[in-house]
Design a protein around this motif. Structure first.
Motif: not given
Length: 79
Positions: A2-3, A8-12, A29-30
């Protein structure tokens, strides 16, 4: 494996990809934002990085594409 989307999941970024809340991506997972055919090999790239410590993509800026929540591809810059 589970990458996850972690940093990378900032609100923007989440909003850009059509997600209303960054928590919709956190811990996932990305591959949910990596379009085919790239998603097919992504877990192998992550596994290789974990095993060798050698970054082949993470250590440079590059133009790429991401999958929007509505299943269309958008250009992004990964750095």
């Amino acid at each position: 494996m589970s990458a996850c989307c972690g940093r990378a999941s900032a609100q923007h970024a989440a909003s850009l990809l059509g997600y209303t809340n960054k928590n919709e991506l956190t811990g996932k997972n990305i591959n949910i934002i990596v379009p085919p055919p790239f998603a097919r090999n992504h877990n192998n790239y992550v596994r290789n990085y974990i095993q060798t410590g050698q970054a082949k993509i993470l250590n440079m800026q590059r133009d790429f594409v991401a999958m929007h929540r509505d299943r269309y591809v958008i250009p992004i810059n990964v750095s």
